[in-house]
Structure formats: structure tokens, C-alpha cells
Design an enzyme around this catalytic site. Structure first.
Site, PDB file in Angstrom:
ATOM      1  N   ASP A 184      40.954  38.048  34.859  1.00  0.00           N
ATOM      2  CA  ASP A 184      41.312  39.714  35.538  1.00  0.00           C
ATOM      3  C   ASP A 184      40.594  40.048  34.053  1.00  0.00           C
ATOM      4  OD1 ASP A 184      42.196  40.738  37.509  1.00  0.00           O
ATOM      5  OD2 ASP A 184      44.043  39.660  36.945  1.00  0.00           O
ATOM      6  N   LYS A 196      43.082  35.587  47.483  1.00  0.00           N
ATOM      7  CA  LYS A 196      42.830  34.894  46.568  1.00  0.00           C
ATOM      8  C   LYS A 196      41.863  33.568  46.345  1.00  0.00           C
ATOM      9  CE  LYS A 196      43.710  38.568  43.476  1.00  0.00           C
ATOM     10  NZ  LYS A 196      44.353  38.671  42.253  1.00  0.00           N
ATOM     11  N   GLN A 233      49.075  36.938  38.584  1.00  0.00           N
ATOM     12  CA  GLN A 233      49.463  38.459  39.694  1.00  0.00           C
ATOM     13  C   GLN A 233      50.319  39.646  39.024  1.00  0.00           C
ATOM     14  OE1 GLN A 233      47.323  38.562  42.365  1.00  0.00           O
ATOM     15  NE2 GLN A 233      48.350  40.940  42.530  1.00  0.00           N
TER      16      GLN A 233
END
Ligand code: NAP
Length: 278
Positions: free
Chosen positions: A115, A48, A92
Site C-alpha cells: 500500500d 483483493k 487493511q
């Protein structure tokens, strides 16, 4: 058989994002919170960061110790929520056991929730007004749409009911008029359902789980699963054999994985577009 080339499509999307960021002349700041030392997470986080750098998004990594307390993560999220310079935040997963990930996802301001895992983001999706859509489901839909696969009236067998893949994907599929059967580990006679489906989407995480005799001729097969076998990345599908029977199929690697990263970048870019639109 047509290969659904997530690598190629994601590269096109990434180039467009890079050009758009240049054209808009904006500074985008993205915060990644990574708690612990999970090996797979390390690869995902680094990927990322690399892609963000490539398109011109400034990333700050908050790599916290394995023993970090939940309150510390919540404090950091609160600080980042308040920081006007920060466009997007991503926590994460997985996180260590002492941290309630749902509580932490919900603490992220939905406008910065890259997300799309917070309850507000998920609620918006269920109600058909998504703000940031979860990156893997969004990437799957982008890939299907890129290859002009019409979902209208199609029978889809979706094997996964997790919060990050199956649940958001279900709502995206029905929004495009697919009829979805959502399967999981307690599903009885899975093969009967996969065989009847026009499209099989599998996200189980078991190599060779989907075999050629489980799909009908000319089915479309989307493999989201990731397993590591002898140091190599494998999907859920017995690729060689299934590819001979399918009309479209995603490879692993090079399918949904790169699409997911492209969607992270797209969701970060969306934050300025939405701000510009007032
Ligand atoms: P997860 O929470 O473990 O979900 C796995 C799903 O598979 C669950 O719904 C589980 O059912 C179901 N399942 C397990 N065994 C089964 C069986 N024998 N028959 C039918 N269903 C079965 O994992 P996840 O986080 O959603 O991820 C799933 C996979 O996708 C993993 O391999 C992960 O690495 C991969 N993934 C890939 C990407 C990408 O970018 N390519 C992104 C996210 C995830 P239950 O609910 O009953 O347990």
C-alpha cells in the site's frame, strides 16, 4: 464527454499482470492482515483475494479479532517481514481504536509495503523516488495517463488531504508538472477553486458534493469518493448533471475503485521484478 472507464482499463492491466506472472513462472505470496469486522473492509478484502487468485497470486488472510492488541499486530508484521516466501504485506484500514495504524504501517518492510503507507515509502515518494506507490493515487494517475490526459501546467483542485489519498496524490501530480491546490474541510470558498480548475479530483465521501455549477465547462472530473446510499455505491459527484459539462469524468462504481485493486496486483508483481533486477 468521455467516460474514464476504470473497469475496462483495470481489466486490461489485470490481464497483462496475469500473463506476466505466467511468463515469469514465479510464485507470489501476499499476506493481508484484517483486524475486526468492518463491513466495507470485508468487501475490499474479498475483492483483493478474488483478483489475486485470478492472476495467480497466492493470498493468505490473517483475520484477527476486534480486540487484538497492537503488539500482536506488530508481532505478526515482524514475522511476515522476516518470511522470505512473503512478497507483499497489506494491513487493511480502518483498524480498531486500540491499534495505532501509523505505527503498524511503519513496521511493514518497505519492500513488502504494497500500500506504500510506511514512512519510508511516503518519504521516497516525496523525494521523487517511489518504490511502492499507494494504490488509489497510483490508480488515478494510471487512468489519466491511459487516456493521455496531459497534466503539464494544468490547474488541479484536489479535495482531500488524507495520508492515503490526498498527500501521495499531490506528489504524483506535481511530478507530472500539474499545479495543485489541495483543499479540505477548512477551505474557504471551495467552489471558487473548483470552478477555476482544469481538473477536479474529489475524495470527500459525501454524495452529490460536487455539483455542475462548481466546475468549469470541459473540466476533467475524477471522483474517488465512496458512500453507500440505500444499498447503492455513490461517489461525491452529481454525475448526470456534471457529466453534461465535463470533458472527461469517472463513474462510481467502475472508476477509481477497480483501478485501485489493479494497482495492488501491480505492486505485488513489482516485488519480483525488483528482486530480479538485483
Ligand atoms: P478522509 O480521511 O475522511 O478524507 C476526507 C477528506 O475530505 C478530508 O481531507 C476532509 O478534510 C475532506 N472534506 C470533508 N468534508 C469536506 C468539505 N465539506 N469540504 C472540503 N473537504 C472536505 O477519507 P479518505 O480515507 O481519504 O477517503 C476519502 C473518500 O475516498 C472516502 O469516500 C473513501 O471511501 C474513498 N476512497 C476510495 C478509494 C477507492 O479505491 N475508490 C480508496 C480510498 C478512499 P479534513 O482533512 O479537513 O477533514
Amino acid at each position: 464527454m468521455i467516460l474514464l472507464d476504470g473497469k475496462k482499463v483495470s481489466n486490461e492491466i489485470i490481464e497483462n499482470i496475469k500473463n506476466e506472472i505466467k511468463k515469469l513462472n514465479v510464485i507470489l505470496n501476499f499476506a493481508i492482515i484484517w483486524v475486526g469486522n468492518d463491513e466495507s473492509s470485508k468487501i475490499y478484502v474479498n475483492n483483493k483475494i478474488k483478483k489475486c487468485e485470478y492472476v495467480g497470486i497466492k493470498t493468505t488472510l490473517y483475520h484477527l479479532d476486534e480486540n487484538t492488541k497492537e503488539e500482536e499486530v506488530l508481532e505478526l508484521i515482524s514475522k511476515l517481514n522476516k518470511d522470505k516466501k512473503i512478497n507483499g504485506i497489506l494491513l487493511q484500514s480502518p483498524v480498531p481504536k486500540q491499534i495505532n495504524i501509523i505505527k503498524c504501517f511503519n513496521a511493514i518492510d518497505f519492500q513488502k509495503d504494497i500500500d506504500g503507507f510506511s514512512n519510508v515509502s511516503m518519504g521516497n515518494l516525496v523525494l521523487g523516488k517511489p518504490y511502492h506507490v499507494s494504490c488509489t493515487p497510483k490508480g488515478i494517475m494510471k487512468l489519466l495517463n491511459y487516456y493521455q490526459i496531459d497534466l503539464n501546467g494544468k490547474n488541479v483542485c484536489l479535495i482531500n488531504r488524507s495520508n492515503i489519498v490526498g498527500k501521495p496524490l499531490f506528489y504524483l501530480l506535481i511530478a507530472q508538472n500539474a499545479t495543485v491546490t489541495m483543499c479540505h474541510s477548512k477551505t474557504v470558498n471551495l467552489a471558487k477553486i473548483t470552478k477555476a480548475a482544469d481538473i477536479v479530483i474529489t475524495a470527500v465521501g459525501k454524495p452529490n458534493f460536487i455539483k455542475a455549477n462548481m466546475i468549469k465547462k470541459n473540466a476533467i472530473v475524477i471522483d474517488v469518493g465512496i458512500s453507500r446510499v440505500d444499498g447503492k455505491i455513490k461517489g461525491d459527484v452529481e454525475f448526470e448533471k456534471v457529466a453534461k459539462k465535463a470533458s472527461y469524468i469517472t463513474p462510481v462504481p467502475g472508476g477509481i475503485g477497480p483501478m485501485t485493486i489493479a494497482m495492488v496486483l501491480e505492486n505485488i508483481l513489482e516485488t519480483v521484478k525488483e528482486q530480479d533486477n538485483g
